[in-house]
Structures are given as C-alpha cells and as structure tokens.
Scaffold this motif. Structure first.
Motif, PDB file in Angstrom:
ATOM      1  N   ARG A  92       0.845  -1.185   0.000  1.00  0.00           N
ATOM      2  CA  ARG A  92       0.000   0.000   0.000  1.00  0.00           C
ATOM      3  C   ARG A  92       0.883   1.239   0.000  1.00  0.00           C
ATOM      4  O   ARG A  92       1.888   1.294   0.715  1.00  0.00           O
ATOM      5  CB  ARG A  92      -0.906   0.012   1.223  1.00  0.00           C
ATOM      6  CG  ARG A  92      -1.842  -1.187   1.275  1.00  0.00           C
ATOM      7  CD  ARG A  92      -2.906  -1.013   2.324  1.00  0.00           C
ATOM      8  NE  ARG A  92      -3.849  -2.126   2.316  1.00  0.00           N
ATOM      9  CZ  ARG A  92      -5.022  -2.103   2.906  1.00  0.00           C
ATOM     10  NH1 ARG A  92      -5.400  -1.016   3.571  1.00  0.00           N
ATOM     11  NH2 ARG A  92      -5.823  -3.143   2.867  1.00  0.00           N
ATOM     12  N   PRO A  96      -1.841   7.390   0.280  1.00  0.00           N
ATOM     13  CA  PRO A  96      -2.961   6.907  -0.530  1.00  0.00           C
ATOM     14  C   PRO A  96      -3.720   8.055  -1.172  1.00  0.00           C
ATOM     15  O   PRO A  96      -3.684   9.196  -0.708  1.00  0.00           O
ATOM     16  CB  PRO A  96      -3.837   6.170   0.492  1.00  0.00           C
ATOM     17  CG  PRO A  96      -3.491   6.793   1.803  1.00  0.00           C
ATOM     18  CD  PRO A  96      -2.042   7.151   1.716  1.00  0.00           C
ATOM     19  N   ARG A 170      -8.252   0.689  -4.630  1.00  0.00           N
ATOM     20  CA  ARG A 170      -9.023   0.029  -3.566  1.00  0.00           C
ATOM     21  C   ARG A 170      -8.785   0.672  -2.207  1.00  0.00           C
ATOM     22  O   ARG A 170      -9.679   0.679  -1.356  1.00  0.00           O
ATOM     23  CB  ARG A 170      -8.666  -1.450  -3.529  1.00  0.00           C
ATOM     24  CG  ARG A 170      -9.542  -2.278  -2.605  1.00  0.00           C
ATOM     25  CD  ARG A 170      -9.379  -3.751  -2.844  1.00  0.00           C
ATOM     26  NE  ARG A 170      -8.028  -4.236  -2.609  1.00  0.00           N
ATOM     27  CZ  ARG A 170      -7.197  -4.637  -3.563  1.00  0.00           C
ATOM     28  NH1 ARG A 170      -7.577  -4.604  -4.831  1.00  0.00           N
ATOM     29  NH2 ARG A 170      -5.998  -5.078  -3.259  1.00  0.00           N
ATOM     30  N   THR A 171      -7.587   1.214  -1.989  1.00  0.00           N
ATOM     31  CA  THR A 171      -7.258   1.787  -0.683  1.00  0.00           C
ATOM     32  C   THR A 171      -7.421   3.313  -0.653  1.00  0.00           C
ATOM     33  O   THR A 171      -7.043   3.946   0.337  1.00  0.00           O
ATOM     34  CB  THR A 171      -5.806   1.435  -0.297  1.00  0.00           C
ATOM     35  OG1 THR A 171      -4.905   1.936  -1.295  1.00  0.00           O
ATOM     36  CG2 THR A 171      -5.640  -0.071  -0.156  1.00  0.00           C
TER      37      THR A 171
END
Length: 251
Positions: A92, A96, A170-171
């Motif tokens: 990740r 983000p 998605r994150t």
C-alpha cells in the motif's frame, strides 16, 4: 424540474458518457508461434528439459543456448517473474489517494481508467511483430536474448503495475458516497491480470510439452501456438458507469 444537486456535474457526466471507452473488451491480442524440427544427422543443441523455474536456470539458458532457447527463456522469465510478484504481499502506498470532496473523487475516475489504459497499451506494444521477430529470430538469423528478456520483463512489469494500480484504487480515501464506485473501479484490472496469468500458464505448459517431445525425438516437427487475449469485463464497466451516476446524486 429536479434539484440542481441531483444532477451530475459536467465532470461526472463525462465519466458516464464515454470516458470509460478507452478500456474495452478484446483490447489486446498477441501471438507466440513456434515451429521447430531437425533433419536426421543435423547438429542441434542439447534440449533443456523444462521451462526455467529459477534465476539460475534462466542464466543457464542464456549462457548455454539449448534447443529453441528463445522460447524456453521467454517462458522462464515470465513464469519466474509472475511467481515472484504473486508471492510478495500487496504494497500500500505511503500516501494513498485522498479526496474529501465527492465530486473530485468522481471526476478522478476517468484519469484512473486512463492510467490503466496506458498500462494495457504498454503491454500491447510488447507484441509488436517486428520486435518479436528480431527477438526470437528468423531462418538464418539467431534470436537476441536481451530482447527476449526485455519483452518478458516488460510484460511482467505491466502485470505488476496493474496490481499496484488496483491496490491504490481500492485503498483510496474517498467520501462514503463514492466507496462503491472505487471498489468497482479497482476490479477493472482483475480480468486482464487473469488473462496474463492464463497466457503464461498455457505458454509454460506448451513449451514444457514441446521440450518433452523434443527430448524423445528431435526429428519430429514441433509446433506451438499460444495466443494472449487481454479483455475487460464489460458488465463490470456497465455497473461502474451506473454506480458513478448514482454517486453523483448522493449526499
């Protein structure tokens, strides 16, 4: 007349009305063909009896150039590269994607899909006929191992970029009204990634079968034809388009 807040903004309408069109079904088609045989009495290299499974075996194929080595090398670099990526945990990003504003998050859906489209285009370019021909060789001209490995590594890199792209989408931190749209967007890469896995699996299996047959009888004609078709789920895109429209009306 409906409330102004219930109407999609221009950016939202652009996403709905066609900015998804760059990602379509049947977008990439690539072929790998092998036709090999030897006449009785011909001097031919030794047969390496399987597609390389380690970096050491890849290095061996490069240095020893066994029978039909360009295809053995290509399949090996793809097999090892995809295996190594899938073994690594998903990373990740430290920063983000973050959108506090609903409309900004929706508007960014189009650039995200453009980014995926660019990755798919990079993959498509690796099947350029002239590049493939130069890499794998032609009658009277040997292949070039650096080009073979470059093609395979670019294809592996495209797969890895798709994986990272899906994780970043998605994150992403977005308003709750847009969560579903971003979840759907993150899955757009699933099918092309699966198609690459299928292609590599069929290629490795086909080359292994060919090597097994060649080890028994090199005078036979050995033919292998593998097609790589990358597609995107149009039903998913349709659902995503509807969800973006719904998200544009939610408060």
């Amino acid at each position: 007349m409906g409330n102004e807040a219930d109407r999609p903004t221009n950016d939202i309408a652009n996403v709905i009305n066609g900015d998804l069109s760059g990602v379509q079904a049947g977008i990439i088609h690539g072929d790998v063909h092998v036709h090999a045989s030897a006449e009785p009495g011909d001097e031919v290299p030794a047969v390496f009896d399987h597609v390389p499974e380690t970096q050491d075996e890849i290095a061996y194929v490069i240095s020893h150039r066994p029978w039909e080595w360009p295809y053995v090398l290509y399949a090996g670099v793809l097999q090892v590269g995809l295996r190594d990526i899938k073994r690594r945990p998903e990373e990740r990003g430290k920063s983000p994607l973050t959108f506090a504003d609903r409309r900004a998050a929706i508007s960014h859906a189009s650039p995200l899909l453009d980014e995926l489209d660019s990755i798919l285009e990079d993959f498509r370019r690796t099947f350029d006929v002239q590049i493939m021909s130069k890499a794998f060789g032609e009658p009277g001209r040997p292949g070039e191992w650096r080009l073979v490995t470059d093609i395979a590594r670019r294809q592996v890199a495209a797969y890895e970029k798709m994986r990272a792209w899906a994780v970043s989408v998605r994150t992403a931190k977005v308003p709750r009204q847009v969560h579903r749209a971003y979840e759907l967007t993150s899955h757009v890469a699933d099918q092309p990634m699966g198609d690459i896995e299928i292609f590599v699996g069929r290629l490795v299996s086909g080359v292994n079968d060919m090597l097994g047959e060649a080890a028994r009888d090199l005078t036979r004609s050995h033919v292998l034809s593998i097609t790589c078709d990358l597609t995107v789920d149009n039903k998913l895109l349709a659902e995503l388009t509807k969800e973006i429209a719904r998200a544009g009306k939610r408060w």
